[in-house]
Design an enzyme around this catalytic site. Structure first.
Site, PDB file in Angstrom:
ATOM      1  N   LYS A   4     105.616  -9.254  -1.572  1.00 53.50           N
ATOM      2  CA  LYS A   4     105.902  -9.754  -0.210  1.00 53.50           C
ATOM      3  C   LYS A   4     105.256  -8.865   0.843  1.00 53.50           C
ATOM      4  O   LYS A   4     104.771  -9.349   1.876  1.00 53.50           O
ATOM      5  CB  LYS A   4     107.408  -9.833   0.025  1.00 53.50           C
ATOM      6  CG  LYS A   4     108.019 -11.048  -0.650  1.00 53.50           C
ATOM      7  CD  LYS A   4     109.515 -11.140  -0.477  1.00 53.50           C
ATOM      8  CE  LYS A   4     110.029 -12.363  -1.238  1.00 53.50           C
ATOM      9  NZ  LYS A   4     111.452 -12.351  -1.483  1.00 53.50           N
ATOM     10  N   LYS A  31     102.703 -10.829   3.223  1.00 52.65           N
ATOM     11  CA  LYS A  31     103.092 -11.024   4.633  1.00 52.65           C
ATOM     12  C   LYS A  31     102.423 -10.003   5.543  1.00 52.65           C
ATOM     13  O   LYS A  31     102.725  -9.945   6.734  1.00 52.65           O
ATOM     14  CB  LYS A  31     104.616 -10.959   4.772  1.00 52.65           C
ATOM     15  CG  LYS A  31     105.341 -12.058   3.970  1.00 52.65           C
ATOM     16  CD  LYS A  31     106.824 -12.130   4.284  1.00 52.65           C
ATOM     17  CE  LYS A  31     107.535 -13.055   3.302  1.00 52.65           C
ATOM     18  NZ  LYS A  31     108.559 -13.889   3.921  1.00 52.65           N
ATOM     19  N   PHE A  53     112.422  -7.195   4.762  1.00 51.80           N
ATOM     20  CA  PHE A  53     113.425  -6.966   3.720  1.00 51.80           C
ATOM     21  C   PHE A  53     113.102  -7.927   2.583  1.00 51.80           C
ATOM     22  O   PHE A  53     112.617  -9.028   2.835  1.00 51.80           O
ATOM     23  CB  PHE A  53     114.839  -7.267   4.229  1.00 51.80           C
ATOM     24  CG  PHE A  53     115.553  -6.077   4.804  1.00 51.80           C
ATOM     25  CD1 PHE A  53     115.148  -5.523   6.005  1.00 51.80           C
ATOM     26  CD2 PHE A  53     116.637  -5.521   4.142  1.00 51.80           C
ATOM     27  CE1 PHE A  53     115.812  -4.429   6.544  1.00 51.80           C
ATOM     28  CE2 PHE A  53     117.304  -4.423   4.663  1.00 51.80           C
ATOM     29  CZ  PHE A  53     116.887  -3.877   5.863  1.00 51.80           C
ATOM     30  N   ASP A 105     114.084 -20.758   3.505  1.00 52.82           N
ATOM     31  CA  ASP A 105     112.663 -21.062   3.295  1.00 52.82           C
ATOM     32  C   ASP A 105     112.377 -22.546   3.503  1.00 52.82           C
ATOM     33  O   ASP A 105     111.270 -22.930   3.851  1.00 52.82           O
ATOM     34  CB  ASP A 105     112.237 -20.650   1.881  1.00 52.82           C
ATOM     35  CG  ASP A 105     112.164 -19.132   1.757  1.00 52.82           C
ATOM     36  OD1 ASP A 105     111.712 -18.490   2.719  1.00 52.82           O
ATOM     37  OD2 ASP A 105     112.577 -18.598   0.711  1.00 52.82           O
ATOM     38  N   ASN A 116     123.086 -19.470   3.582  1.00 54.25           N
ATOM     39  CA  ASN A 116     123.197 -18.474   2.503  1.00 54.25           C
ATOM     40  C   ASN A 116     124.304 -17.483   2.870  1.00 54.25           C
ATOM     41  O   ASN A 116     124.981 -17.635   3.885  1.00 54.25           O
ATOM     42  CB  ASN A 116     121.852 -17.769   2.281  1.00 54.25           C
ATOM     43  CG  ASN A 116     121.371 -17.097   3.543  1.00 54.25           C
ATOM     44  OD1 ASN A 116     122.003 -16.172   4.038  1.00 54.25           O
ATOM     45  ND2 ASN A 116     120.266 -17.588   4.093  1.00 54.25           N
ATOM     46  N   PRO A 134     108.765 -22.333   8.866  1.00 61.29           N
ATOM     47  CA  PRO A 134     107.757 -21.317   9.206  1.00 61.29           C
ATOM     48  C   PRO A 134     108.236 -19.957   8.738  1.00 61.29           C
ATOM     49  O   PRO A 134     109.443 -19.695   8.704  1.00 61.29           O
ATOM     50  CB  PRO A 134     107.683 -21.377  10.731  1.00 61.29           C
ATOM     51  CG  PRO A 134     108.978 -21.982  11.156  1.00 61.29           C
ATOM     52  CD  PRO A 134     109.414 -22.899  10.054  1.00 61.29           C
ATOM     53  N   ASP A 135     107.300 -19.087   8.366  1.00 63.40           N
ATOM     54  CA  ASP A 135     107.661 -17.717   8.016  1.00 63.40           C
ATOM     55  C   ASP A 135     107.565 -16.866   9.288  1.00 63.40           C
ATOM     56  O   ASP A 135     106.475 -16.620   9.808  1.00 63.40           O
ATOM     57  CB  ASP A 135     106.735 -17.175   6.922  1.00 63.40           C
ATOM     58  CG  ASP A 135     107.294 -15.878   6.354  1.00 63.40           C
ATOM     59  OD1 ASP A 135     107.516 -14.939   7.141  1.00 63.40           O
ATOM     60  OD2 ASP A 135     107.539 -15.819   5.140  1.00 63.40           O
TER      61      ASP A 135
HETATM   62  O1  PMT Z   1     123.458  -9.805   6.229  1.00 59.48           O
HETATM   63  P1  PMT Z   1     124.117  -8.983   5.138  1.00 59.48           P
HETATM   64  O2  PMT Z   1     125.309  -9.682   4.539  1.00 59.48           O
HETATM   65  O3  PMT Z   1     124.445  -7.600   5.604  1.00 59.48           O
HETATM   66  O4  PMT Z   1     123.078  -8.840   3.925  1.00 59.48           O
HETATM   67  C1  PMT Z   1     121.896  -8.139   4.120  1.00 59.48           C
HETATM   68  C2  PMT Z   1     120.698  -8.910   3.524  1.00 59.48           C
HETATM   69  C3  PMT Z   1     120.835  -8.936   2.016  1.00 59.48           C
HETATM   70  C4  PMT Z   1     120.626 -10.331   4.076  1.00 59.48           C
HETATM   71  C5  PMT Z   1     119.403  -8.159   4.013  1.00 59.48           C
HETATM   72  O5  PMT Z   1     119.497  -6.833   3.728  1.00 59.48           O
HETATM   73  C6  PMT Z   1     118.147  -8.731   3.355  1.00 59.48           C
HETATM   74  O6  PMT Z   1     117.778  -8.378   2.256  1.00 59.48           O
HETATM   75  N1  PMT Z   1     117.464  -9.627   4.137  1.00 59.48           N
HETATM   76  C7  PMT Z   1     116.327 -10.371   3.658  1.00 59.48           C
HETATM   77  C8  PMT Z   1     116.843 -11.529   2.864  1.00 59.48           C
HETATM   78  C9  PMT Z   1     115.795 -12.451   2.333  1.00 59.48           C
HETATM   79  O7  PMT Z   1     116.148 -13.569   2.155  1.00 59.48           O
HETATM   80  O8  PMT Z   1     114.589 -11.989   2.126  1.00 59.48           O
HETATM   81  P2  PMT Z   1     113.343 -12.924   1.607  1.00 59.48           P
HETATM   82  O9  PMT Z   1     112.904 -12.249   0.387  1.00 59.48           O
HETATM   83  O10 PMT Z   1     113.667 -14.342   1.533  1.00 59.48           O
HETATM   84  O11 PMT Z   1     112.317 -12.761   2.797  1.00 59.48           O
HETATM   85  C10 PMT Z   1     111.417 -11.665   2.896  1.00 59.48           C
HETATM   86  C11 PMT Z   1     111.265 -11.264   4.345  1.00 59.48           C
HETATM   87  O12 PMT Z   1     110.668 -12.321   5.102  1.00 59.48           O
HETATM   88  C12 PMT Z   1     112.571 -10.938   5.046  1.00 59.48           C
HETATM   89  O13 PMT Z   1     112.300  -9.852   5.906  1.00 59.48           O
HETATM   90  C13 PMT Z   1     112.887 -12.199   5.838  1.00 59.48           C
HETATM   91  O14 PMT Z   1     113.626 -11.926   7.033  1.00 59.48           O
HETATM   92  C14 PMT Z   1     111.497 -12.706   6.180  1.00 59.48           C
HETATM   93  N2  PMT Z   1     111.407 -14.180   6.270  1.00 59.48           N
HETATM   94  C15 PMT Z   1     111.640 -14.960   5.167  1.00 59.48           C
HETATM   95  C16 PMT Z   1     111.492 -16.329   5.267  1.00 59.48           C
HETATM   96  C17 PMT Z   1     111.109 -16.886   6.509  1.00 59.48           C
HETATM   97  N3  PMT Z   1     110.963 -18.202   6.632  1.00 59.48           N
HETATM   98  N4  PMT Z   1     110.890 -16.098   7.568  1.00 59.48           N
HETATM   99  C18 PMT Z   1     111.025 -14.758   7.475  1.00 59.48           C
HETATM  100  O15 PMT Z   1     110.830 -14.040   8.465  1.00 59.48           O
END
Ligand code: PMT
Length: 402
Positions: A339, A343, A325, A278, A210, A307-308
């Protein structure tokens, strides 16, 4: 160690004889790693030329509020937003008085009003002017508003007097500027921070990933180290230098990232800024996939869930304070709140990535933090460094209350 590495400093130069020291100050700030943009008052220009400061800072000097060309290049609001610190050296009695009153009648005073960054003044004036009750009242008022004062020092003055009012030397000012970023709020704490994208291999030459650049996660790691924490930064593939005093662990896939995070546990606070894939291809082809005429123009990839990482660590017996985030392109707050619940997090940072000027791979960000009581705290658009410092301060407060 470059204590001001990548810090953006707007240096305001007022109209006093100590302006000759500003040239040396630009050099010292840059030696400590800072990026410097100079703003001069009309009076400052009488003591030292803009050309000198342009040559030393390697950027055009900002002079006038009402200059259309300069405003088109980097306007006063942009300059105010750009700054991590506004340092005014020398700060004359007149500048202190105008700032104390909130006057914005030139570029420098306007930038001070418009910035969210910390502001510091290095007073420089005759000892009688410094001792005058008007100046002392302005000093009190500026301090009460959170403006920092570096000095003045005491000694012989350009006018022949001896007493308080000398501007501090350039190296002392550079060190005081660096101290502004060292808060000590997280001294003794271990922070685990994830950053960047993950890459999920399809075959030996292709992968799924991504747009995450890692900038947000790295800025958080830098801010946490400045707050005194021991920081472990687990990052996917990015092209960024490692912040000072941060232990960096490079990984590629989501499963690598989980393993590295588990190995880094226990920690006091986890901040998951990584954009983790994911899903990953169920099977990684051992050889480069060839176009297969029997499948026509399509290619079907069977994907399986990764895995998360965040949910896994939030579910452990030695669970840290967990901050996630949420990068969303619609229904930002609703999806982020979901979320947080799903989580089992303490806080979630909602990041609107539909806006290209914030979010993935941008220099700036603007976020809302949601807590378990559904309270929302907004952090308006600013550089990722600025947002990271504000977030770390907020997280440190909430962690202490937990
Ligand atoms: O890296 P940059 O270019 O500076 O951009 C910043 C950002 C947009 C990447 C960052 O600020 C951000 O928003 N990160 C989270 C991106 C994301 O994909 O979030 P999500 O909604 O898919 O996941 C929710 C949370 O679970 C996140 O904290 C993620 O790290 C965590 N997660 C998700 C999936 C997974 N398999 N394991 C995780 O730990």
């Amino acid at each position: 160690m470059q204590r001001l590495y990548r810090k953006r400093i707007v240096l305001g130069v007022g109209g006093g004889i100590a302006a000759y020291k500003s040239a040396e100050l630009v050099r010292r700030l840059r030696d400590h790693g800072a990026e410097v943009r100079v703003v001069m008052t009309q009076g400052g220009r009488e003591f030292i030329t803009p050309l000198t400061l342009q040559a030393l800072s390697c950027h055009p000097v900002h002079l006038d509020l009402l200059d259309p060309a300069a405003e088109a290049a980097m306007g006063h609001i942009e300059l105010a937003r750009w700054a991590d610190l506004v340092l005014i050296a020398p700060a004359t009695a007149d500048l202190m008085a105008r700032l104390a009153q909130g006057v914005a009648n030139d570029l420098l005073t306007t930038v001070v009003l418009a910035t969210n960054a910390p502001v510091a003044l290095a007073p420089a004036m005759n000892q009688a002017m410094w001792a005058d009750p008007a100046t002392q009242a302005n000093r009190e008022q500026l301090l009460a508003r959170g403006i920092r004062l570096f000095g003045p020092g005491s000694g012989s003055q350009a006018c022949g007097d001896i007493g308080m009012g000398r501007m501090l030397e350039a190296e002392e000012l550079a060190r005081a500027a660096a101290d502004c970023f060292e808060t000590g709020m997280l001294t003794g704490k271990h922070l685990l921070i994830t950053a960047g994208p993950t890459q999920e291999n399809i075959d030996p030459v292709r992968y799924i990933t991504n747009h995450s650049s890692g900038k947000m996660g790295f800025a958080l790691a830098e801010a946490a180290a400045e707050a005194g924490a021991r920081v472990t930064l687990v990052t996917g593939p990015v092209f960024l230098p490692t912040p000072d005093r941060v232990q960096r662990i490079d990984v590629v896939s989501a499963r690598d990232m989980l393993a590295a995070c588990e190995a880094a546990m226990p920690c006091d606070i986890l901040i998951a800024a990584a954009a983790v894939a994911d899903y990953r291809p169920e099977v990684v082809a051992p050889h480069k996939l060839k176009k297969d005429p029997s499948t026509g123009d399509g290619l079907l990839l069977q994907m399986v869930r990764n895995p998360d990482i965040l949910a896994t660590l939030a579910g452990r017996a030695d669970r840290p304070f967990c901050v996630g985030f949420a990068a969303e392109t619609e229904n930002l707050l609703e999806y982020a709140a979901r979320k947080l619940r799903d989580k089992n997090l303490d806080l979630i940072v909602a990041n609107d990535v539909a806006n290209p000027s914030i979010g993935f791979n941008s220099e700036d960000n603007a976020v809302s933090v949601i807590d378990r009581q559904q309270h929302e705290t907004r952090f308006g658009q600013a550089s990722k460094g600025h947002i990271a410092r504000a977030l770390v301060a907020f997280i440190a407060e909430r962690y202490k209350e937990s």
